[in-house]
Design an enzyme around this catalytic site. Sequence first.
Site, PDB file in Angstrom:
ATOM      1  N   TYR A 143      35.846  -0.169 -22.194  1.00  0.00           N
ATOM      2  CA  TYR A 143      34.883  -1.264 -21.989  1.00  0.00           C
ATOM      3  C   TYR A 143      34.818  -1.765 -20.532  1.00  0.00           C
ATOM      4  O   TYR A 143      33.732  -1.788 -19.944  1.00  0.00           O
ATOM      5  CB  TYR A 143      35.215  -2.392 -22.964  1.00  0.00           C
ATOM      6  CG  TYR A 143      34.261  -3.558 -22.956  1.00  0.00           C
ATOM      7  CD1 TYR A 143      33.051  -3.514 -23.646  1.00  0.00           C
ATOM      8  CD2 TYR A 143      34.566  -4.727 -22.269  1.00  0.00           C
ATOM      9  CE1 TYR A 143      32.172  -4.594 -23.642  1.00  0.00           C
ATOM     10  CE2 TYR A 143      33.705  -5.805 -22.263  1.00  0.00           C
ATOM     11  CZ  TYR A 143      32.510  -5.742 -22.954  1.00  0.00           C
ATOM     12  OH  TYR A 143      31.646  -6.813 -22.947  1.00  0.00           O
ATOM     13  N   LYS A 147      31.598  -1.458 -17.866  1.00  0.00           N
ATOM     14  CA  LYS A 147      30.933  -2.650 -17.320  1.00  0.00           C
ATOM     15  C   LYS A 147      30.936  -2.628 -15.791  1.00  0.00           C
ATOM     16  O   LYS A 147      29.998  -3.094 -15.152  1.00  0.00           O
ATOM     17  CB  LYS A 147      31.594  -3.921 -17.874  1.00  0.00           C
ATOM     18  CG  LYS A 147      31.399  -4.093 -19.377  1.00  0.00           C
ATOM     19  CD  LYS A 147      29.921  -4.198 -19.727  1.00  0.00           C
ATOM     20  CE  LYS A 147      29.680  -4.401 -21.198  1.00  0.00           C
ATOM     21  NZ  LYS A 147      28.244  -4.579 -21.509  1.00  0.00           N
TER      22      LYS A 147
HETATM   23  N1  LIG Z   1      30.399 -11.884 -26.561  1.00  0.00           N
HETATM   24  C1  LIG Z   1      31.073 -11.862 -25.436  1.00  0.00           C
HETATM   25  O1  LIG Z   1      32.086 -12.536 -25.288  1.00  0.00           O
HETATM   26  C2  LIG Z   1      30.597 -11.024 -24.270  1.00  0.00           C
HETATM   27  C3  LIG Z   1      31.188 -11.238 -23.028  1.00  0.00           C
HETATM   28  C4  LIG Z   1      30.786 -10.452 -21.959  1.00  0.00           C
HETATM   29  C5  LIG Z   1      29.784  -9.513 -22.126  1.00  0.00           C
HETATM   30  N2  LIG Z   1      29.223  -9.320 -23.349  1.00  0.00           N
HETATM   31  C6  LIG Z   1      28.176  -8.309 -23.467  1.00  0.00           C
HETATM   32  O2  LIG Z   1      27.014  -8.870 -24.040  1.00  0.00           O
HETATM   33  C7  LIG Z   1      26.308  -7.878 -24.759  1.00  0.00           C
HETATM   34  C8  LIG Z   1      26.019  -8.371 -26.173  1.00  0.00           C
HETATM   35  O3  LIG Z   1      27.265  -8.527 -26.838  1.00  0.00           O
HETATM   36  P1  LIG Z   1      27.474  -9.423 -28.131  1.00  0.00           P
HETATM   37  O4  LIG Z   1      28.698 -10.201 -27.922  1.00  0.00           O
HETATM   38  O5  LIG Z   1      26.224 -10.143 -28.493  1.00  0.00           O
HETATM   39  O6  LIG Z   1      27.812  -8.267 -29.188  1.00  0.00           O
HETATM   40  P2  LIG Z   1      27.302  -7.996 -30.662  1.00  0.00           P
HETATM   41  O7  LIG Z   1      28.194  -6.952 -31.195  1.00  0.00           O
HETATM   42  O8  LIG Z   1      27.139  -9.266 -31.426  1.00  0.00           O
HETATM   43  O9  LIG Z   1      25.840  -7.419 -30.431  1.00  0.00           O
HETATM   44  C9  LIG Z   1      25.606  -6.151 -29.911  1.00  0.00           C
HETATM   45  C10 LIG Z   1      24.381  -5.581 -30.581  1.00  0.00           C
HETATM   46  O10 LIG Z   1      24.148  -4.279 -30.031  1.00  0.00           O
HETATM   47  C11 LIG Z   1      23.805  -3.415 -31.087  1.00  0.00           C
HETATM   48  N3  LIG Z   1      24.102  -2.028 -30.711  1.00  0.00           N
HETATM   49  C12 LIG Z   1      25.322  -1.401 -30.686  1.00  0.00           C
HETATM   50  N4  LIG Z   1      25.175  -0.129 -30.342  1.00  0.00           N
HETATM   51  C13 LIG Z   1      23.854   0.072 -30.118  1.00  0.00           C
HETATM   52  C14 LIG Z   1      23.083   1.198 -29.743  1.00  0.00           C
HETATM   53  N5  LIG Z   1      23.651   2.396 -29.528  1.00  0.00           N
HETATM   54  N6  LIG Z   1      21.741   1.049 -29.606  1.00  0.00           N
HETATM   55  C15 LIG Z   1      21.157  -0.145 -29.852  1.00  0.00           C
HETATM   56  N7  LIG Z   1      21.829  -1.235 -30.222  1.00  0.00           N
HETATM   57  C16 LIG Z   1      23.160  -1.133 -30.351  1.00  0.00           C
HETATM   58  C17 LIG Z   1      24.637  -3.886 -32.279  1.00  0.00           C
HETATM   59  O11 LIG Z   1      24.093  -3.425 -33.511  1.00  0.00           O
HETATM   60  C18 LIG Z   1      24.558  -5.396 -32.100  1.00  0.00           C
HETATM   61  O12 LIG Z   1      23.468  -5.964 -32.791  1.00  0.00           O
HETATM   62  C19 LIG Z   1      27.170  -6.610 -24.709  1.00  0.00           C
HETATM   63  O13 LIG Z   1      26.705  -5.760 -23.697  1.00  0.00           O
HETATM   64  C20 LIG Z   1      28.536  -7.156 -24.373  1.00  0.00           C
HETATM   65  O14 LIG Z   1      29.332  -6.196 -23.744  1.00  0.00           O
HETATM   66  C21 LIG Z   1      29.609 -10.050 -24.436  1.00  0.00           C
END
Ligand SMILES: NC(=O)c1ccc[n+]([C@@H]2O[C@H](COP(=O)([O-])OP(=O)(O)OC[C@H]3O[C@@H](n4cnc5c(N)ncnc54)[C@H](O)[C@@H]3O)[C@@H](O)[C@H]2O)c1
Length: 246
Positions: A143, A147
């Site tokens: 991960y 990123k």
């Molecule tokens: N939640 C956190 O704390 C956090 C912190 C930093 C960065 N992020 C980033 O934010 C973004 C969203 O994360 P989140 O926390 O909402 O996660 P989440 O798991 O709730 O949502 C991710 C979504 O992406 C979809 N997905 C997964 N693989 C896929 C693919 N191959 N094609 C299309 N869709 C796909 C999933 O079905 C899901 O609906 C991510 O890139 C994550 O790395 C999240």
Amino acid sequence: MKTMMVTGAGAGIGEAIACAAAAAGYRVAVLDVDAARAAAVALSLKDGVAFGVDVSDEQAVDAVLRSLGAAPDVLVNNAGIVRFGPLLEHSLENFKAAVNVNLIGTFVTARAVARGMLERGSGVIINMSSINATHPAPGSGAYPATKAAIVSLTQHMALEWGPGGVRVNAIAPGFIDAGMSTPIYANPRVRELRGGAVPQRRLGTAQDIANAVLFLASDQGSYINGHELIVDGGVVNSVLAGLPRE
Ligand SMILES: NC(=O)c1ccc[n+]([C@@H]2O[C@H](COP(=O)([O-])OP(=O)(O)OC[C@H]3O[C@@H](n4cnc5c(N)ncnc54)[C@H](O)[C@@H]3O)[C@@H](O)[C@H]2O)c1
């Protein structure tokens, strides 16, 4: 009416971005590998259209663009996954899975959309990174590396596509109380400790990230290109604040 395409918009941060974009007057293309979730989110929006699509699948992404008829004004490459586990025991399968969605998915979708944006001479792309890009969390497999690569790819895209009228930026969320982190913050003690470690003394919300997306997408961000916007309440800058002192 402007169109914003949001990947991974079936849940978590992506869903919040889709809702905020719709409230701001965008027509929203909701993309998610979970077609049912994409459909549910699109249905909840004033003007939403759903696509069940894997962002790393070139043909599927091209089909979405054909169906939309034109490149969206804004693309948010938000889809991302994490596969936990220490590096020594991390399987290649898990490592590749994260690279495939996070890095390759971002490239495939951005490249497909950028073709249309460059033809038109305008567009904004926002790629979702993480503070893990610079501060890897132990046990988070590929991960952090994916990123970090997204930040580099963002800078590269901004250089190549800027002259054609396309701005490309990244957002690096910190401790966000949503989406993939929901299970972590279900533990009240962890919530309290993590929130307390942030200079703003709270966890971030999906809305905090959606606000940053809307800003970068808007004309108010019109001279911002190739930038990584950290949205973390100040936590990555707080190393010295945590030092033991007399
Ligand atoms: N939640 C956190 O704390 C956090 C912190 C930093 C960065 N992020 C980033 O934010 C973004 C969203 O994360 P989140 O926390 O909402 O996660 P989440 O798991 O709730 O949502 C991710 C979504 O992406 C979809 N997905 C997964 N693989 C896929 C693919 N191959 N094609 C299309 N869709 C796909 C999933 O079905 C899901 O609906 C991510 O890139 C994550 O790395 C999240």
